[in-house]
Structure formats: structure tokens, C-alpha cells
Write a protein that holds these residues in place. Structure first.
Motif, PDB file in Angstrom:
ATOM      1  N   ASP A 116       0.900  -1.310   0.129  1.00 31.24           N
ATOM      2  CA  ASP A 116       0.004  -0.054   0.012  1.00 31.24           C
ATOM      3  C   ASP A 116       0.850   1.395   0.047  1.00 31.24           C
ATOM      4  OD1 ASP A 116      -2.079  -1.710  -0.040  1.00 31.24           O
ATOM      5  OD2 ASP A 116      -2.432  -1.473   2.175  1.00 31.24           O
ATOM      6  N   ARG A 117       1.979   1.432   0.764  1.00 28.47           N
ATOM      7  CA  ARG A 117       2.753   2.228   0.596  1.00 28.47           C
ATOM      8  C   ARG A 117       3.517   2.642  -0.460  1.00 28.47           C
ATOM      9  NH1 ARG A 117       3.787   7.477   1.777  1.00 28.47           N
ATOM     10  NH2 ARG A 117       5.827   7.991   2.186  1.00 28.47           N
ATOM     11  N   MET A 118       3.711   1.471  -1.201  1.00 28.42           N
ATOM     12  CA  MET A 118       4.414   1.480  -2.577  1.00 28.42           C
ATOM     13  C   MET A 118       3.476   2.283  -3.577  1.00 28.42           C
ATOM     14  SD  MET A 118       5.089  -1.221  -5.565  1.00 28.42           S
ATOM     15  CE  MET A 118       3.342  -0.785  -5.911  1.00 28.42           C
ATOM     16  N   TRP A 119       2.222   2.004  -3.383  1.00 28.51           N
ATOM     17  CA  TRP A 119       1.171   2.259  -4.300  1.00 28.51           C
ATOM     18  C   TRP A 119       0.853   3.925  -3.951  1.00 28.51           C
ATOM     19  CZ3 TRP A 119      -0.808   2.478  -8.637  1.00 28.51           C
ATOM     20  CH2 TRP A 119      -2.320   3.114  -8.840  1.00 28.51           C
ATOM     21  N   GLU A 327      -4.470  -5.767  -6.948  1.00 29.67           N
ATOM     22  CA  GLU A 327      -5.369  -6.032  -5.828  1.00 29.67           C
ATOM     23  C   GLU A 327      -5.240  -7.737  -5.680  1.00 29.67           C
ATOM     24  OE1 GLU A 327      -6.944  -4.636  -3.475  1.00 29.67           O
ATOM     25  OE2 GLU A 327      -6.152  -2.528  -4.136  1.00 29.67           O
ATOM     26  N   GLU A 328      -5.113  -8.410  -6.736  1.00 30.05           N
ATOM     27  CA  GLU A 328      -4.739  -9.692  -6.584  1.00 30.05           C
ATOM     28  C   GLU A 328      -3.514 -10.182  -5.810  1.00 30.05           C
ATOM     29  OE1 GLU A 328      -6.925 -11.198 -10.727  1.00 30.05           O
ATOM     30  OE2 GLU A 328      -4.766 -10.820 -10.778  1.00 30.05           O
ATOM     31  N   LEU A 329      -2.429  -9.409  -6.104  1.00 34.20           N
ATOM     32  CA  LEU A 329      -1.257  -9.592  -5.179  1.00 34.20           C
ATOM     33  C   LEU A 329      -1.513  -9.187  -3.732  1.00 34.20           C
ATOM     34  CD1 LEU A 329       1.742  -9.797  -4.868  1.00 34.20           C
ATOM     35  CD2 LEU A 329       2.238  -7.542  -5.824  1.00 34.20           C
ATOM     36  N   ARG A 330      -2.028  -8.121  -3.610  1.00 32.36           N
ATOM     37  CA  ARG A 330      -2.407  -7.615  -2.224  1.00 32.36           C
ATOM     38  C   ARG A 330      -3.054  -8.802  -1.537  1.00 32.36           C
ATOM     39  NH1 ARG A 330      -5.991  -4.782   1.303  1.00 32.36           N
ATOM     40  NH2 ARG A 330      -4.754  -3.057   2.416  1.00 32.36           N
ATOM     41  N   THR A 331      -4.109  -9.567  -2.037  1.00 28.55           N
ATOM     42  CA  THR A 331      -4.650 -10.761  -1.516  1.00 28.55           C
ATOM     43  C   THR A 331      -3.854 -11.945  -1.119  1.00 28.55           C
ATOM     44  OG1 THR A 331      -7.057  -9.827  -2.510  1.00 28.55           O
ATOM     45  CG2 THR A 331      -6.757 -12.037  -1.813  1.00 28.55           C
TER      46      THR A 331
END
Length: 488
Positions: A116-119, A327-331
Motif C-alpha cells: 500500500d505504501r508503494m502504491w 489487488e490480486e497481489l495484495r490478496t
């Protein structure tokens, strides 16, 4: 409100994107443009990013703010000072923080926070990108309009030639000169590039030259992060020094192109020229502070996530990370699921998209309304095959070299006519040795046009279909004044 029409943009995205690059870089580009346009009260709203079967599409957004021309004008005339006072330092702070992120190490929930920080950082960096690029482009329009008021529009390129900065000595020319001084130019010239690197490492003069190559590819200098396109799955130049050696080879047996003699600035325009020229210089140079270092650092972070998932047994290869959306990576960091099945499906989608090609549009048919002048001179309006916009004056003949990928760079020889869909600053090493340039896309303020004028080579841009109409190796004549390309 979501756009009703989505259009491809071949001048920026001529190839398919991977899902992760599309949902990190491409999405950040759309959000960054929209936010920058809002802050600058621009007459356009930017776009929303979308991909289908790997092809990129932009959905135009209507501005939900009042257009205030004085805001954008003030930003253009103040850009050089704002760059020095705020933007330059901030983009390097962002890049440095990206360099410090280590996705392989933390526990799952902390890894999610790191993503999230990278984003957040990537979105901010691309907002700054457009807070620089839009005023830089506007500065050219301000100066061009005033020039036409005073002197007429007989030569449409005249005001832009006055704005373009004097070209500094090319780092590749210096590397070629150092290779000769160290007595290792024959290795670079005569051996296959992979073999040349090995031989250079085995000789003291060769190692000295490789140190100079390392300085050239230092990420803090901006060159290291160049790739053929911005697509994040592509290796950067620092990862493939073969790209640099191929460009050095082009410079070994030729004298550097003469620098165009700067034209005198009319006294009536001296003050306006100083502000607009300083702003317009950032249209190209910003890439070495924002785009390339930032993309290299972002790629490093995402590959770190790939190594993490491989280490956890969820992926078989690090590069499979590019087939996951953000979002798939995040999950997957906390609840992986069956990533191998997802990766296989994405490969099939990508292959099908390659066969089908991009659609002319998605959604409702486009209404054909005109772009603002600031965007039109960058994107171009298209032309006919073998005819486009004259973007850099002069006439030259040579053998057509169709260049589509970085592997093609090594096929370019001095005196060739470079024919490509578009170019980015990563293609600049080729400009010093080619006779002329022809692109499918772009306008008179596109990267290809600006750099061709900087190097003094004839160029025709927006020649729709040039890469498919001009046969590889055919002899062609390029008239950069009239915009005509003739097969001889």
C-alpha cells in the motif's frame, strides 16, 4: 462517472501490458494526470486506465473543476523555479524510499502495508510527473502563440526550435571515446556483445572501462532505469548492459553529430523565452529524475514480492508476478488461493490478445471531438501512410530499419533511417547515428520530434502505417519539412 468510450493510444502503449504493470504504472499515470490537471485547473480531465487482453485503453474524464487559464500559465512560467525548489527533491525522496522497501522480509500484514505504501508513493510520483509535463507543454504553447503574433506562422517549427535546449555531449560518445583510449574498442566492435562483456572483464583496461560503464548506469544518474517502453516487466538498462554496449558500438566509428547552431532569440521575446525555454527543457529531462529512477525502483519492489511468493511456493518463477493485478497481489499476501491457475489463465488471455490485436475502441463509438492544442501537438492527429507531419527539417536518404524492440537496437547501423511506432527517451542513443526518423504516431512536440530537432536529423511523425508499409531494408527519402517519405 465512468467514461462511455475507451480508446487505445499507440503513441504511448503500442504493445500489450502485463496486469501488474497495468494496475501499478498505467493506473498511476491516469490518476496522476487527473490530479495534476485538477491542481492546474486544466481544460481537460485526464483519463481512467483500463486493459483488455493486455491492450491499454484510456477513458477520457471530463473536468469537474473550473478551467482557469491563468493558473496553468503561471505554472508554466514558474515551472523552472518550482522544479528546483520542490519537485526535484521530492521525486528523489520517493525513489529513495522505494529503494528501501524489502517485500521479502516482513510478515503478511506488514507486507500488505508495504504494498500500500508503494502504491501511495507511485501515485505521488506520477502526479508530480504531470505537474511538470503539463506546464512544460503549456510553456511551448505560450511562446509559440506569442511568436506567431509577432512574426506569423510561415514556419510552424520556428518557435519550438528557439525553445529547445542545446544538446550536451552524449554519455555514449564519451564511453566510445574512453573505449578507444583504453584500447578495448576492437572487443566492443568485433565480438558478440555477450562475449565482449566477458573479455572486457578479463583485461585490466577492460575492467577500467567497465567501471566507467558502471558510472554511466548509476541509478542516481537516470540512465540505469531506461527500457524500451515503460512496461514494468521489461528489464532496465542496468540489468541488460548489452543495450548500452550496442549503443556504444554505433558511436565507435563515427564523429559525433554536429550540434545545431542556436538561432538568435528576437529581442521582443527575450524575457518570455527565458521562462518558457527553462520550462520546456523539463519536458524531456524530467524523465531522468522521475520516470526512469522511479520505474526502476518500483520494478525492484514488485520483483521483491515475486521472490516472496516463489519462496512461499505459490509461484514457480519470479516473473510470474507480472501476471497478477495489484489487488490480486495484495490478496495473495495473506490469502494466496490458486495462483498457478490464475497465472495460466492470464497467459492464455495475453496470447489471445496478441492474435486479436487492440480494438479501435471499447464501449460507445468515439464522438470525434478535438483535443486541446496542448495535447494535440504531443499526441498528433495521425496522417496517411508515407505522409505525416514534418517535425524536423531537412532531407535525408538511407536504408529503412524497422525497430520494434530493444533487441532491434543492435541491428541499427550509422546512416539508417529509423522507422518505429513511437520512441521514448530510452531510444535516444540511436539518434546520434541515424540519418532520419519516421514514426507511426506523435505530433510536433512528441519525444521523437523534439529529440530529432535536437540532433538535427530530418523527421516525419504521425505517418500512420509507416512500420507496416515501408519494407525492412528499403531505401527511402525522408523530407522533414514537407512530411513526405518516399520509397526509392
Amino acid at each position: 462517472m465512468q467514461p462511455r468510450t475507451w480508446l487505445p493510444d499507440a503513441s504511448h502503449y503500442p504493445e500489450q501490458m502485463t496486469p501488474l504493470s497495468a494496475t501499478v504504472w498505467f493506473e498511476a499515470v491516469g490518476l496522476g494526470l487527473h490530479e495534476a490537471a485538477r491542481r492546474l485547473h486544466a481544460p481537460f480531465g485526464g483519463f481512467v486506465a483500463r486493459t483488455e487482453l493486455g491492450w491499454a485503453y484510456e477513458g477520457e474524464l471530463e473536468p469537474d473543476w473550473e478551467h482557469r487559464p491563468e493558473v496553468l500559465r503561471r505554472a508554466a512560467l514558474d515551472l523552472a523555479a518550482r522544479w528546483e525548489d520542490a519537485y526535484r527533491a521530492r521525486v528523489w525522496e520517493i525513489t529513495h524510499e522505494l529503494w528501501t522497501l524489502r517485500p521479502e522480509l516482513p510478515p503478511p500484514r506488514e507486507a500488505v502495508a508495504l504494498l500500500d505504501r508503494m502504491w501511495e508513493l507511485v501515485r505521488e510520483q506520477w502526479t508530480i510527473h504531470f505537474l511538470v509535463v503539463l506546464p512544460a507543454q503549456t510553456a511551448a504553447e505560450i511562446f509559440g502563440e506569442r511568436f506567431v503574433e509577432l512574426f506569423g506562422a510561415e514556419d510552424p517549427l520556428a518557435p519550438y526550435r528557439l525553445l529547445e535546449p542545446e544538446r550536451e555531449e552524449d554519455g555514449l560518445v564519451l564511453l566510445a571515446r574512453h573505449a578507444k583510449e583504453n584500447g578495448v574498442d576492437d572487443l566492443i566492435r568485433d565480438l558478440p556483445i555477450g562475449h565482449a562483456l566477458a573479455r572486457l572483464g578479463g583485461l585490466a583496461p577492460g575492467r577500467a572501462w567497465l567501471c566507467q560503464l558502471g558510472d554511466y548506469l548509476d541509478p542516481r544518474g537516470g540512465m540505469a532505469g531506461r527500457a524500451r517502453w515503460h512496461e514494468l516487466s521489461l528489464p532496465r538498462e542496468v540489468e541488460l548492459p548489452e543495450m548500452t554496449l550496442a549503443a556504444v558500438r554505433l558511436n565507435l566509428d563515427r564523429e559525433p553529430a554536429a550540434r545545431p547552431v542556436p538561432e538568435p532569440v528576437p529581442a521582443q521575446l527575450a524575457e518570455l523565452h527565458a521562462a518558457c525555454a527553462a520550462a520546456f527543457a523539463l519536458k524531456e529531462s524530467h524523465a531522468y529524475h522521475i520516470d526512469y529512477p522511479g520505474l526502476l525502483a518500483t520494478r525492484d519492489v514488485l520483483l521483491g514480492f515475486g521472490r516472496r511468493l516463489v519462496g512461499e511456493g505459490l509461484l514457480d518463477d519470479v516473473d510470474e508476478i507480472w501476471l497478477l493485478a495489484r489487488e490480486e497481489l495484495r490478496t495473495a499476501l495473506t490469502d494466496a488461493g490458486d495462483l498457478r491457475t490464475l497465472v495460466a489463465a492470464r497467459r492464455e488471455e495475453h496470447a489471445r490478445g496478441l492474435v486479436e490485436g487492440p480494438a479501435a475502441y471499447l464501449g460507445e463509438p468515439p464522438d470525434g471531438h478535438d483535443r486541446p492544442a496542448t495535447l494535440e501537438k504531443f499526441y498528433g492527429s495521425g496522417g496517411r501512410a508515407l505522409s505525416g507531419a514534418g517535425a524536423s527539417p531537412g532531407i535525408a536518404e538511407g536504408r529503412a530499419r524497422i525497430v520494434a524492440r530493444s533487441e532491434d537496437f543492435a541491428r541499427v547501423e550509422p546512416g539508417d533511417v529509423l522507422v518505429a511506432a513511437t520512441t521514448t527517451p530510452a531510444w535516444t542513443p540511436l539518434f546520434g547515428s541515424v540519418a532520419a526518423l519516421v514514426t507511426d504516431t506523435g505530433g510536433i512536440l512528441s519525444h521523437a520530434a523534439v529529440v530529432a530537432r535536437e540532433y538535427g536529423i530530418p523527421a516525419v511523425v504521425g505517418a500512420t502505417g509507416a512500420t507496416t508499409t515501408i519494407p525492412e531494408g528499403a531505401r527511402v527519402r525522408v523530407d522533414g519539412t514537407t512530411g513526405e517519405v518516399v520509397l526509392l
